[in-house]
Design a protein around this motif. Sequence first.
Motif, PDB file in Angstrom:
ATOM      1  N   ASN A  92     -73.275 -36.903 -10.852  1.00  0.00           N
ATOM      2  CA  ASN A  92     -74.383 -36.778  -9.907  1.00  0.00           C
ATOM      3  C   ASN A  92     -75.063 -38.116  -9.636  1.00  0.00           C
ATOM      4  N   ILE A  93     -75.333 -38.867 -10.692  1.00  0.00           N
ATOM      5  CA  ILE A  93     -75.965 -40.172 -10.504  1.00  0.00           C
ATOM      6  C   ILE A  93     -75.006 -41.112  -9.787  1.00  0.00           C
ATOM      7  N   GLY A  94     -73.737 -41.051 -10.161  1.00  0.00           N
ATOM      8  CA  GLY A  94     -72.738 -41.883  -9.481  1.00  0.00           C
ATOM      9  C   GLY A  94     -72.694 -41.616  -7.991  1.00  0.00           C
ATOM     10  N   ALA A  95     -72.798 -40.351  -7.604  1.00  0.00           N
ATOM     11  CA  ALA A  95     -72.784 -40.004  -6.181  1.00  0.00           C
ATOM     12  C   ALA A  95     -74.000 -40.578  -5.460  1.00  0.00           C
ATOM     13  N   LEU A  96     -75.166 -40.535  -6.113  1.00  0.00           N
ATOM     14  CA  LEU A  96     -76.368 -41.111  -5.505  1.00  0.00           C
ATOM     15  C   LEU A  96     -76.192 -42.607  -5.266  1.00  0.00           C
ATOM     16  N   LEU A  97     -75.637 -43.308  -6.257  1.00  0.00           N
ATOM     17  CA  LEU A  97     -75.428 -44.756  -6.112  1.00  0.00           C
ATOM     18  C   LEU A  97     -74.395 -45.061  -5.034  1.00  0.00           C
ATOM     19  N   ASN A  98     -73.328 -44.273  -5.007  1.00  0.00           N
ATOM     20  CA  ASN A  98     -72.291 -44.475  -3.989  1.00  0.00           C
ATOM     21  C   ASN A  98     -72.838 -44.346  -2.575  1.00  0.00           C
ATOM     22  N   ASN A  99     -73.823 -43.479  -2.400  1.00  0.00           N
ATOM     23  CA  ASN A  99     -74.344 -43.186  -1.069  1.00  0.00           C
ATOM     24  C   ASN A  99     -75.484 -44.099  -0.646  1.00  0.00           C
ATOM     25  N   MET A 100     -75.896 -45.014  -1.496  1.00  0.00           N
ATOM     26  CA  MET A 100     -76.949 -45.948  -1.119  1.00  0.00           C
ATOM     27  C   MET A 100     -76.389 -47.040  -0.188  1.00  0.00           C
ATOM     28  N   ARG A 101     -77.285 -47.715   0.499  1.00  0.00           N
ATOM     29  CA  ARG A 101     -76.904 -48.856   1.337  1.00  0.00           C
ATOM     30  C   ARG A 101     -76.787 -50.090   0.448  1.00  0.00           C
ATOM     31  N   TRP A 102     -75.651 -50.750   0.470  1.00  0.00           N
ATOM     32  CA  TRP A 102     -75.423 -51.930  -0.353  1.00  0.00           C
ATOM     33  C   TRP A 102     -75.417 -53.178   0.514  1.00  0.00           C
ATOM     34  N   PHE A 103     -76.059 -54.209   0.052  1.00  0.00           N
ATOM     35  CA  PHE A 103     -75.980 -55.492   0.747  1.00  0.00           C
ATOM     36  C   PHE A 103     -76.245 -56.629  -0.229  1.00  0.00           C
ATOM     37  N   ILE A 104     -75.880 -57.824   0.196  1.00  0.00           N
ATOM     38  CA  ILE A 104     -76.076 -59.047  -0.590  1.00  0.00           C
ATOM     39  C   ILE A 104     -77.172 -59.867   0.060  1.00  0.00           C
ATOM     40  N   ILE A 155     -82.396 -51.048  -6.057  1.00  0.00           N
ATOM     41  CA  ILE A 155     -81.726 -51.624  -7.222  1.00  0.00           C
ATOM     42  C   ILE A 155     -81.498 -53.097  -6.909  1.00  0.00           C
ATOM     43  N   PHE A 156     -81.929 -53.971  -7.811  1.00  0.00           N
ATOM     44  CA  PHE A 156     -81.698 -55.403  -7.678  1.00  0.00           C
ATOM     45  C   PHE A 156     -80.864 -55.878  -8.870  1.00  0.00           C
ATOM     46  N   VAL A 157     -79.817 -56.646  -8.603  1.00  0.00           N
ATOM     47  CA  VAL A 157     -79.036 -57.279  -9.665  1.00  0.00           C
ATOM     48  C   VAL A 157     -78.628 -58.673  -9.207  1.00  0.00           C
ATOM     49  N   PRO A 158     -79.112 -59.737  -9.850  1.00  0.00           N
ATOM     50  CA  PRO A 158     -78.592 -61.065  -9.528  1.00  0.00           C
ATOM     51  C   PRO A 158     -77.090 -61.103  -9.822  1.00  0.00           C
ATOM     52  N   ILE A 159     -76.300 -61.688  -8.928  1.00  0.00           N
ATOM     53  CA  ILE A 159     -74.855 -61.767  -9.141  1.00  0.00           C
ATOM     54  C   ILE A 159     -74.363 -63.208  -9.083  1.00  0.00           C
ATOM     55  N   GLY A 160     -75.276 -64.148  -9.164  1.00  0.00           N
ATOM     56  CA  GLY A 160     -74.939 -65.562  -9.153  1.00  0.00           C
ATOM     57  C   GLY A 160     -76.176 -66.373  -8.833  1.00  0.00           C
ATOM     58  N   PRO A 161     -76.120 -67.688  -8.953  1.00  0.00           N
ATOM     59  CA  PRO A 161     -77.296 -68.518  -8.712  1.00  0.00           C
ATOM     60  C   PRO A 161     -77.856 -68.399  -7.292  1.00  0.00           C
ATOM     61  N   LYS A 162     -77.005 -68.011  -6.344  1.00  0.00           N
ATOM     62  CA  LYS A 162     -77.431 -67.965  -4.950  1.00  0.00           C
ATOM     63  C   LYS A 162     -77.361 -66.575  -4.324  1.00  0.00           C
ATOM     64  N   ARG A 163     -77.003 -65.588  -5.120  1.00  0.00           N
ATOM     65  CA  ARG A 163     -76.827 -64.256  -4.543  1.00  0.00           C
ATOM     66  C   ARG A 163     -77.389 -63.167  -5.448  1.00  0.00           C
ATOM     67  N   ALA A 164     -77.912 -62.130  -4.802  1.00  0.00           N
ATOM     68  CA  ALA A 164     -78.354 -60.927  -5.514  1.00  0.00           C
ATOM     69  C   ALA A 164     -77.812 -59.710  -4.777  1.00  0.00           C
ATOM     70  N   PHE A 165     -77.357 -58.738  -5.547  1.00  0.00           N
ATOM     71  CA  PHE A 165     -76.930 -57.454  -4.985  1.00  0.00           C
ATOM     72  C   PHE A 165     -78.149 -56.553  -4.854  1.00  0.00           C
ATOM     73  N   VAL A 166     -78.213 -55.829  -3.737  1.00  0.00           N
ATOM     74  CA  VAL A 166     -79.327 -54.913  -3.492  1.00  0.00           C
ATOM     75  C   VAL A 166     -78.772 -53.574  -3.015  1.00  0.00           C
ATOM     76  N   ALA A 167     -79.330 -52.490  -3.518  1.00  0.00           N
ATOM     77  CA  ALA A 167     -79.002 -51.151  -3.026  1.00  0.00           C
ATOM     78  C   ALA A 167     -80.299 -50.442  -2.662  1.00  0.00           C
ATOM     79  N   VAL A 168     -80.322 -49.823  -1.494  1.00  0.00           N
ATOM     80  CA  VAL A 168     -81.494 -49.084  -1.013  1.00  0.00           C
ATOM     81  C   VAL A 168     -81.011 -47.804  -0.340  1.00  0.00           C
ATOM     82  N   ASN A 169     -81.954 -46.981   0.089  1.00  0.00           N
ATOM     83  CA  ASN A 169     -81.576 -45.698   0.701  1.00  0.00           C
ATOM     84  C   ASN A 169     -81.753 -45.647   2.207  1.00  0.00           C
ATOM     85  N   ASN A 170     -82.339 -46.671   2.798  1.00  0.00           N
ATOM     86  CA  ASN A 170     -82.519 -46.635   4.248  1.00  0.00           C
ATOM     87  C   ASN A 170     -82.629 -48.048   4.806  1.00  0.00           C
ATOM     88  N   LEU A 171     -82.407 -48.157   6.098  1.00  0.00           N
ATOM     89  CA  LEU A 171     -82.411 -49.452   6.776  1.00  0.00           C
ATOM     90  C   LEU A 171     -83.793 -50.085   6.753  1.00  0.00           C
TER      91      LEU A 171
END
Length: 301
Positions: free
Chosen positions: A178-190, A219-235
């Motif tokens: 269930n939690i995996g499905a919620l994460l899969n359906n979020m908007r992902w961007f860098i 959800i925020f996760v740094p993925i390198g010195p110049k980039r962070a991964f972000v997941a949200v639910n809407n534009l």
Amino acid sequence: MENLPKYHHYLPSFYQSRWASDDGRLRRFSRPRDQIVAKWVFPTQSGGENNLYSDPEAIPDKAQVLESEFMSPLDSLASQALAMIETGDTKINRDPKFRSAWSRFLMSLMMRMPDDIDTLKISLVEEWARAIPELELVYAADRQDDWPPTFQEYLAQSPNRFSSWASSLLRTLIDHQNIGALLNNMRWFIREISGDAQFLTSDRPLITWYDFAEPDTYIFVPIGPKRAFVAVNNLETQRRIEAQPAEEWVLNLNKLVAGAAKKFVFATDDQPRKLVEQHFGSRPRTTLFQYLLRHRRKVGR
């Protein structure tokens, strides 16, 4: 017997290596006492503990199964998925294997740290303690002559039992459908930045407030010195995050990531040392397991 890995990374090598310099090392800050200590380390030698995911009740050939057959493949697939996200490879949206791989990795970052394992063990002990009266009755009814007199004594015969259960349960929780499905359906961007500012990371790199179904969650996760991964639910939330001034956003995220650190903060060099000294461990965040344990205790009163 196969030479199975005993050093288990709670912060995977592929993730740490994103902050590595040309010689393959990254700067690791720790605070063993009252002062910050900086050290150059290789990702393979940092962000882990011996036998962290071992099953203490399993035979030697099977004791490292969680690491060798679950965590390590999980991290390997997540590394491939992240490369797709960064390059805009549409396969990350078309192939559920890779999208789910990244979601599972995000889930693991909420559960795989040493203090997460400790909290999971505590919750198991408390759940069994609540059930003991009923279990004593069942045990007494089924007890054979060569069994210990009480269920409590039966449990006491194997002090590692809860550690073993925690090891097996961790895999199930990381794969929570269930939690995996919620994460899969979020908007992902860098979010990528330029200039001198750099993202830090730590042994608590994921910033969220766990209510993944809420419209304005993140959800925020740094993925390198110049980039962070972000997941949200809407534009709308995405645009609000992207509109924040880059240097201010990096600074605030670095404060959160360093503030949440338990043992380590990581960077590419000594540039952020002052920030690390000011904020290391200053803003401990409630972990997912702590959040769930508190809720369970409240319900169980």
